[in-house]
Design a protein around this motif. Structure first.
Motif, PDB file in Angstrom:
ATOM      1  N   ILE A  55       9.149  -4.500 -40.200  1.00  0.00           N
ATOM      2  CA  ILE A  55       8.247  -3.609 -39.463  1.00  0.00           C
ATOM      3  C   ILE A  55       7.300  -4.407 -38.577  1.00  0.00           C
ATOM      4  CG2 ILE A  55       6.434  -1.874 -39.681  1.00  0.00           C
ATOM      5  CD1 ILE A  55       9.244  -0.885 -40.342  1.00  0.00           C
ATOM      6  N   LEU A  56       6.827  -5.541 -39.078  1.00  0.00           N
ATOM      7  CA  LEU A  56       5.967  -6.391 -38.249  1.00  0.00           C
ATOM      8  C   LEU A  56       6.694  -6.818 -36.977  1.00  0.00           C
ATOM      9  CD1 LEU A  56       4.195  -8.750 -40.828  1.00  0.00           C
ATOM     10  CD2 LEU A  56       3.180  -6.842 -39.570  1.00  0.00           C
ATOM     11  N   LEU A  57       7.958  -7.195 -37.112  1.00  0.00           N
ATOM     12  CA  LEU A  57       8.736  -7.628 -35.948  1.00  0.00           C
ATOM     13  C   LEU A  57       9.027  -6.465 -35.003  1.00  0.00           C
ATOM     14  CD1 LEU A  57      11.295 -10.026 -37.681  1.00  0.00           C
ATOM     15  CD2 LEU A  57       9.428 -10.687 -36.154  1.00  0.00           C
ATOM     16  N   GLN A  58       9.356  -5.326 -35.564  1.00  0.00           N
ATOM     17  CA  GLN A  58       9.759  -4.175 -34.752  1.00  0.00           C
ATOM     18  C   GLN A  58       8.590  -3.524 -34.015  1.00  0.00           C
ATOM     19  OE1 GLN A  58      11.720  -1.528 -37.486  1.00  0.00           O
ATOM     20  NE2 GLN A  58      13.322  -3.018 -37.993  1.00  0.00           N
ATOM     21  N   LYS A  59       7.421  -3.483 -34.658  1.00  0.00           N
ATOM     22  CA  LYS A  59       6.337  -2.672 -34.124  1.00  0.00           C
ATOM     23  C   LYS A  59       5.054  -3.431 -33.784  1.00  0.00           C
ATOM     24  CE  LYS A  59       7.879   1.563 -36.413  1.00  0.00           C
ATOM     25  NZ  LYS A  59       7.469   2.742 -37.222  1.00  0.00           N
TER      26      LYS A  59
END
Length: 209
Positions: A158-162
């Motif tokens: 999620i950190l990478l995606q958003k």
């Protein structure tokens, strides 16, 4: 979007209060503690219990420290080992248990050159490496190892995606609102969502014991 079967932290607390038969709230005790905190805020003594005061916690207030707090909170649940096992981790010649053992394990990994704060590492790391990172002095694995691997992987993804790999950006998106930050956390990170059927993981931006 929050899943329909997920309770927010305040709703979870209400559910526990309503259905918990073995838990009672000492309202006089709550009021006394609130008064003690208020006095400490007024006289400045509360600064003595600042998050950074503990030797295992970050001493800076930068992206790296925020990432550290986010990762330790991601795995900060149920440190009770099975009967006959122990979960203790030594760091700088001191032995720690529970939450602080988790902190010691993260610092130990960072000192050894493992970049556990990198979102890509979090997203892709497997069970064997997480087991090595959090292995106790007694040789036992951290309790609920598989659940922690899942939580770390999800948080990294999620950190990478958003959020471009940094939880710092989630804080910026909250626009200085604790309520907004709570919404962002609950809506995006699975391990911080409360559910009727699952375990409840409560967030505390300053650190937990």
């Amino acid at each position: 979007m929050v899943f329909s079967d997920v309770l927010r932290p305040s709703e979870s607390a209400k559910y526990v209060m309503k259905h918990g038969n073995l838990v009672k709230i000492n309202r006089n005790g709550v009021e006394n503690v609130a008064k003690q905190i208020l006095r400490a805020v007024k006289d400045g003594s509360i600064e003595q219990v600042a998050f950074a005061a503990h030797k295992l916690h970050p001493k800076t207030a930068d992206k790296t420290a925020i990432q550290w707090v986010f990762l330790i909170d991601t795995v900060n649940f149920s440190f009770w080992p099975d009967e006959g096992e122990h979960y203790d981790v030594s760091y700088n010649s001191e032995k720690y248990t529970g939450y602080y053992a988790g902190c010691a394990a993260l610092n130990r990994a960072l000192d050894s050159g493992i970049n556990v704060l990198d979102a890509k590492w979090m997203a892709e790391v497997g069970l064997e490496e997480i087991d090595r990172v959090f292995k106790s002095d007694s040789g036992h694995s951290i309790p609920l190892l598989e659940e922690r691997v899942k939580a770390i992987n999800n948080s990294g993804q999620i950190l990478l995606q958003k959020f471009d790999g940094y939880f710092y950006n989630a804080i910026l998106a909250a626009q200085k609102s604790a309520q907004n930050l709570l919404e962002i956390i609950v809506e995006n990170f699975e391990s911080f969502q409360s559910s009727n059927s699952g375990g409840r993981l409560l967030w505390c931006i300053g650190g937990k014991g």
